[in-house]
Design an enzyme around this catalytic site. Structure first.
Site, PDB file in Angstrom:
ATOM      1  N   ASP A   1      57.332  34.076  32.279  1.00  0.00           N
ATOM      2  CA  ASP A   1      57.990  35.063  31.418  1.00  0.00           C
ATOM      3  C   ASP A   1      57.742  36.451  31.995  1.00  0.00           C
ATOM      4  OD1 ASP A   1      59.191  33.559  29.169  1.00  0.00           O
ATOM      5  OD2 ASP A   1      57.160  32.774  29.034  1.00  0.00           O
TER       6      ASP A   1
ATOM      7  N   HIS B   1      57.660  28.408  34.631  1.00  0.00           N
ATOM      8  CA  HIS B   1      58.291  29.433  33.783  1.00  0.00           C
ATOM      9  C   HIS B   1      57.377  30.657  33.717  1.00  0.00           C
ATOM     10  CE1 HIS B   1      61.354  30.474  30.853  1.00  0.00           C
ATOM     11  NE2 HIS B   1      60.406  30.980  30.093  1.00  0.00           N
TER      12      HIS B   1
ATOM     13  N   ASP C   1      64.860  28.969  28.022  1.00  0.00           N
ATOM     14  CA  ASP C   1      64.000  29.419  26.915  1.00  0.00           C
ATOM     15  C   ASP C   1      64.580  30.548  26.080  1.00  0.00           C
ATOM     16  OD1 ASP C   1      61.636  29.557  25.428  1.00  0.00           O
ATOM     17  OD2 ASP C   1      60.767  31.065  26.738  1.00  0.00           O
TER      18      ASP C   1
ATOM     19  N   HIS D   1      63.996  37.626  27.712  1.00  0.00           N
ATOM     20  CA  HIS D   1      64.004  36.892  26.439  1.00  0.00           C
ATOM     21  C   HIS D   1      62.702  36.947  25.642  1.00  0.00           C
ATOM     22  CE1 HIS D   1      62.845  33.541  29.301  1.00  0.00           C
ATOM     23  NE2 HIS D   1      61.957  33.346  28.351  1.00  0.00           N
TER      24      HIS D   1
HETATM   25 ZN   LIG Z   1      60.231  32.172  28.264  1.00  0.00          ZN
END
Ligand SMILES: [Zn+2]
Length: 1007
Positions: A258, A256, A368, A575
């Protein structure tokens, strides 16, 4: 046997600590480093921690007697970085270097080293003691390392299995294997070997003269390890026949990353590069390894930053090991983007993936995000996606999501097959170990519908991804009893299987509507400037496209795609960006990017308006003003003309229509004093504290307020966790109302009147101009805040003379109704909820709406509607919502329900007022580009088609009604059938709308 199971497991663990001290047979330090060109000694701190540090090491040669396949490079240079090895034969290899990736295999005996590093840990935390901590070549005793890992997994598994009857024989097998070891005992070597261990490091003083590179196991010792390992594997396999795997897990590698969070976007690009190098290398060495990676934006960055790596990824995609996934441009927040933004996430995401990797996606991958809009299922289906994955719903603090394999049914009834898993050992960044595997299976509630759950594994949030050890662990688990069976999968294939498994399963659970996350509710409010700019950027692009299409219908060339501008909006919907949970640097960039989008959109609007004006103006004659309504709802003629002159006349401007007006006579009846402002429709009376004492609806003859309206409250806002993310229900327990310090009349009509109220709170100022236009009952609160307080939540509250057990909140392409009471724990948890442009409280025949032009956090409790204006957490941005921000919200009393009462039209007007430009002549001209009659619709988008063939008109039913719409076009244009969100023909052209349905049609030239 006097020892308990737990004591026996402890004993195995202690023996393991001893064995692990022998796993490095030989080592050779690497000590010839330079840091940004200057020599740096082993162990020395970095000379500077700013920016990117470049480490280099000249020629390294693996000693001739070391087997290459047992030789590793062990590195800890002090930060996160990208390591590159350049071999003597000209080949190169790259690896991500971070605390979870510090040991690297070699493919040649001679090489040079370089590494670009930052003095940061994976979550962006500064490494304040960055130093060249560790650099060596290590000859690994692979047999021993393998046995140690097996024994470690055995210990972990028996601890997890606790009372299971397989535990005793597993402990027996572990102890039996240890008894087969022929272990060194010679004092001098033994003490030197164990000296680095935990226990020896606690001894007052170790013996002097310990060997610096003590002997590893001799041949007899190594042979005994091999025997012990084989014995343990055989015993486990035999136990596996007695205690077969419980359940099955499908494993997908994951990292993941971000897009921005505790680091800025520039670092994300480097993180992706590091992680992707590691993944490609793992794929080379482990053909069974599967890895998924979403986010078209990350691939687009990489294609610019490292074309060679990008080419290798394409090969891995072609071979099936690397799985691009997600269908969207980024993994966006889904509470706040408008419907057309989701369309573009899918349109530009799917188009990019198809163009780049030859395939569209069927799985939406949002592990997420902080709650899920009920608009998504329909949009996903229309974007070619039939499956949805997240785990975040399991983060709800109050109520557990009852399902984990289910149909998620959206506002309109569309369904996507949805899967979540619940793993406390890393969540979607799962470790591979007994706890994650056993727990994920145990927690899988819908296993009776499908015999396998997904599990994504690998270090993540800051990237990193799976490790070699995780893959070794998977391989070893194939011999274990009880532990779920594992298989590597591509996520899309897993969903294909799951669809087949549930095709005839009428009992598969259905979750209808919003998936509200009972956590992170403050992400609807934090970083108000970014949210407000985001709203403006969305409206600017939608309007720019609409006006461009209007001009095209008048004969101008069809404009080009605004994909580049949309990409900036989509990126900032990520997000952790739009929700306000990133660091300061991210918002500096985000505010600049979104401002540039607004400016670019406005420039297109101005350009296209002049084309429309050119087509409609007759030249000569009376100077006039071209007025354009870019939405579908008819609106009163009301706007700020050039120079800020307010105009509010009696005329109505139909949807998607351009009119040329001359002098605009004000609608009659507007008047203002320091305590009252009224027009023909409404009389507003102020109390001395600046709140609204009364809002009297003259037409309906009733009072809209139950108590003072527009109370401004400052609440102490200190969540126990997640400062930028969370607001806790108890915020109401400590707050104070802020009364007005000054009240003055600042605009006296005849088109618009205003009273300005200044409130002061400690070092901050809230300046509100209460505006009433001559032709509307909408009361605007134009708000300019200069904020200098930390950890305060600011709210506006409106107790209304309305009784209803539910309120209506606008969401993407529709509305959500939520209770105004707190009967159940589910309702109690919804104390702060999302709305887009309005929230409305209506009883039969009458209601009041609270509108806004860039806020999202609301509450509705009993007869009160409230709006969160700002909050000011300190982590991770100590200056969140500091300084100035401006926005407008409004109170709108109306007859009927929200739609028949005109709330949507007023919300559109507040967010995108009528457009205007001066023209010469043509006064009285009215031209409708697209005439939509019949059932009331909302305009999602009206845009040039991406393929250059005409335009796409996209409308939605906004309220949950059904009926037929008629669409009239100017002569010479026709509807060329219906398209999906990806602008592929979907057959026919449907004009009958079912509740909340979205329809898109292609408009082309022709009779
Ligand atoms: Zn995230």
């Amino acid at each position: 046997m006097t020892l308990t199971r737990s004591q026996r497991a402890d004993r195995l663990g202690r023996r393991l600590e001893e064995l692990e001290l022998w796993t490095v047979r030989r080592s050779q330090p690497l000590g010839d480093w330079t840091f940004n060109g200057d020599a740096l000694a082993a162990g020395a701190p970095w000379p500077t921690r700013d920016g990117i540090a470049v480490f280099r090491h000249p020629d390294v040669e693996v000693p001739a007697d070391w087997p290459l396949d047992e030789t590793r490079l062990d590195l800890d240079l002090g930060g996160e970085g990208l390591l590159r090895l350049a071999y003597a034969d000209g080949s190169e290899e790259g690896f991500g270097l971070d605390p979870n990736h510090r040991r690297f295999p070699l493919t040649g005996r001679r090489f040079t080293l370089s590494a670009e590093c930052v003095a940061r840990l994976p979550f962006g935390v500064p490494n304040r003691d960055a130093r060249l901590a560790h650099a060596r070549l290590a000859w690994i005793d692979r047999g021993l390392a393998e046995y140690c890992l097996l024994l470690r997994q055995l210990v972990e598994t028996v601890r997890q299995l606790a009372d299971h009857e397989a535990v005793e024989p597993m402990l027996d097998a572990g102890e039996k294997s240890l008894r087969q070891l022929d272990w060194p005992t010679e004092t001098r070597n033994y003490v030197a070997r164990v000296a680095p261990g935990r226990q020896m490091q606690s001894v007052w003083q170790l013996p002097a003269g310990l060997a610096s590179d003590p002997d590893g196991l001799d041949e007899a010792g190594r042979a005994s390890v091999d025997k012990a390992n084989k014995s343990l594997v055989a015993d486990l396999e035999s136990l596996r026949r007695r205690y077969p795997p419980t359940g099955a897990l499908a494993l997908t590698g994951h990292a993941h990353i971000d897009l921005a969070w505790l680091w800025p976007l520039a670092e994300t690009r480097r993180k992706a590069n590091r992680t992707f190098h590691t993944m490609v290398g793992l794929m080379d060495r482990h053909p069974e390894f599967r890895f998924n990676q979403s986010t078209a934006q990350l691939y687009a960055f990489l294609a610019e930053d490292d074309p060679a790596l990008f080419a290798r990824i394409k090969e891995k995609v072609a071979s099936g090991q690397w799985e691009p996934i997600g269908a969207m441009w980024v993994e966006p927040d889904t509470n706040m983007p408008t419907g057309e933004s989701f369309v573009r996430q899918l349109l530009y995401g799917q188009r990019y993936f198809e163009r780049t990797f030859g395939r569209r996606h069927t799985v939406c991958w949002l592990p997420d995000c902080f709650g899920f809009s009920p608009a998504l299922p329909q949009l996903l289906r229309l974007g070619g996606v039939d499956s949805f994955f997240t785990i975040k719903v399991n983060w709800s603090e109050t109520n557990a999501m009852p399902f984990d394999l289910f149909w998620w049914e959206g506002l309109d009834g569309s369904r996507v097959l949805t899967h979540t898993f619940n793993n406390s050992a890393g969540g979607y960044n799962a470790e591979i170990g007994a706890r994650a595997l056993l727990e994920t299976w145990r927690n899988f509630r819908d296993k009776h519908h499908h015999p396998e759950s997904l599990l994504s594994f690998g270090f993540g949030d800051g990237g990193g991804g799976p490790t070699e050890e995780m893959l070794d662990r998977q391989r070893q688990f194939a011999s274990f009893p009880v532990v779920p069976s594992l298989r590597p999968v591509n996520v899309a294939e897993w969903f294909t299987d799951a669809h087949k498994a549930v095709a005839d399963d009428s009992d598969l659970p259905v979750w209808v509507g919003e998936m509200y996350l009972e956590l992170h509710r403050a992400t609807l409010t934090t970083q108000g400037r970014t949210k407000h700019l985001h709203r403006r950027a969305e409206r600017a692009l939608i309007t720019a496209e609409t006006v461009s299409c209007m001009a095209a219908l008048l004969g101008a060339p069809i404009a080009g795609s605004l994909e580049d501008q949309w990409r900036l909006v989509l990126r900032n919907q990520f997000h952790d960006i739009l929700p306000g949970s990133s660091i300061r640097e991210v918002y500096e960039q985000s505010e600049a990017e979104l401002t540039s989008v607004v400016e670019a959109g406005d420039a297109v609007i101005a350009d296209q308006l002049s084309k429309i004006a050119g087509a409609l103006a007759t030249g000569g004659g009376e100077p006039g003003m071209l007025v354009v309504n870019p939405d579908l709802s008819p609106r009163p003629l009301r706007l700020e003309a050039e120079g800020g002159t307010a105009l509010a006349g009696d005329a109505t401007v139909p949807g998607v229509t351009a009119v040329v007006v001359g002098d605009v006579a004000p609608a009659p009846g507007l008047s203002v004093t320091e305590r009252t402002v009224e027009n023909a429709g409404v009389r507003v009376t102020l109390a001395d504290d600046g709140t609204l004492a009364s809002v009297f609806d003259k037409e309906s003859g009733r009072e809209a307020l139950a108590d003072r309206g527009n109370q401004i409250w400052a609440y102490v806002d200190k969540p126990r966790n997640w400062d930028a993310w969370d607001v806790e229900e108890s915020y109401v327990e400590q707050g104070e109302e802020i009364a007005a310090a000054e009240i003055s009349v600042t605009e006296t009509g005849p088109h618009r009147a205003a009273i300005t109220i200044v409130r002061r709170f400690r070092g901050s100022e809230i300046r509100q101009t209460i505006r009433l236009w001559a032709n509307s009952a909408r009361i605007d609160f134009k708000t300019d805040i200069d904020w200098h307080e930390r950890r305060i939540l600011l709210k506006a509250r409106f107790p209304l003379a309305i009784r209803s057990d539910h309120a209506t909140f606008e969401c993407a392409n529709g509305v959500i109704q939520r209770p105004t009471h707190r009967n159940t724990s589910w309702e109690q948890a919804k104390f702060e909820v999302a709305a887009h442009r309005f929230a409305d409280l209506s009883e039969h025949g009458y209601g009041v709406a609270l509108l806004n032009d860039g806020k999202y956090g609301h509450h509705a409790l009993g007869n009160e509607l409230g709006l969160s204006l700002l909050r000011s957490p300190v982590y991770p941005d100590p200056l969140a919502d500091e300084g100035r921000q401006s926005f407008t919200y409004a109170l709108f009393p109306h007859k009927g329900d929200w739609l028949s009462g005109g709330v949507l039209a007023e919300a559109e007007d507040l967010n995108r007022p009528l457009l205007s430009t001066p023209v010469e002549g043509g006064v009285g001209t009215s031209w409708t580009a697209v005439g939509v009659s019949g059932i009331p619709l909302g305009l999602s988008g009206f845009k040039p088609a991406e393929d250059g063939n005409g335009m796409i008109l996209r409308c939605y039913e906004p309220a949950g009604a059904r009926g037929t719409a008629e669409v009239a076009l100017p002569s010479g244009w026709r509807i060329d059938g219906e398209v999906d969100l990806l602008e592929d023909a979907s057959g026919g052209a449907e004009f009958h709308f079912l509740p909340f349905k979205l329809h898109s049609w292609r408009i082309v030239q022709g009779g």
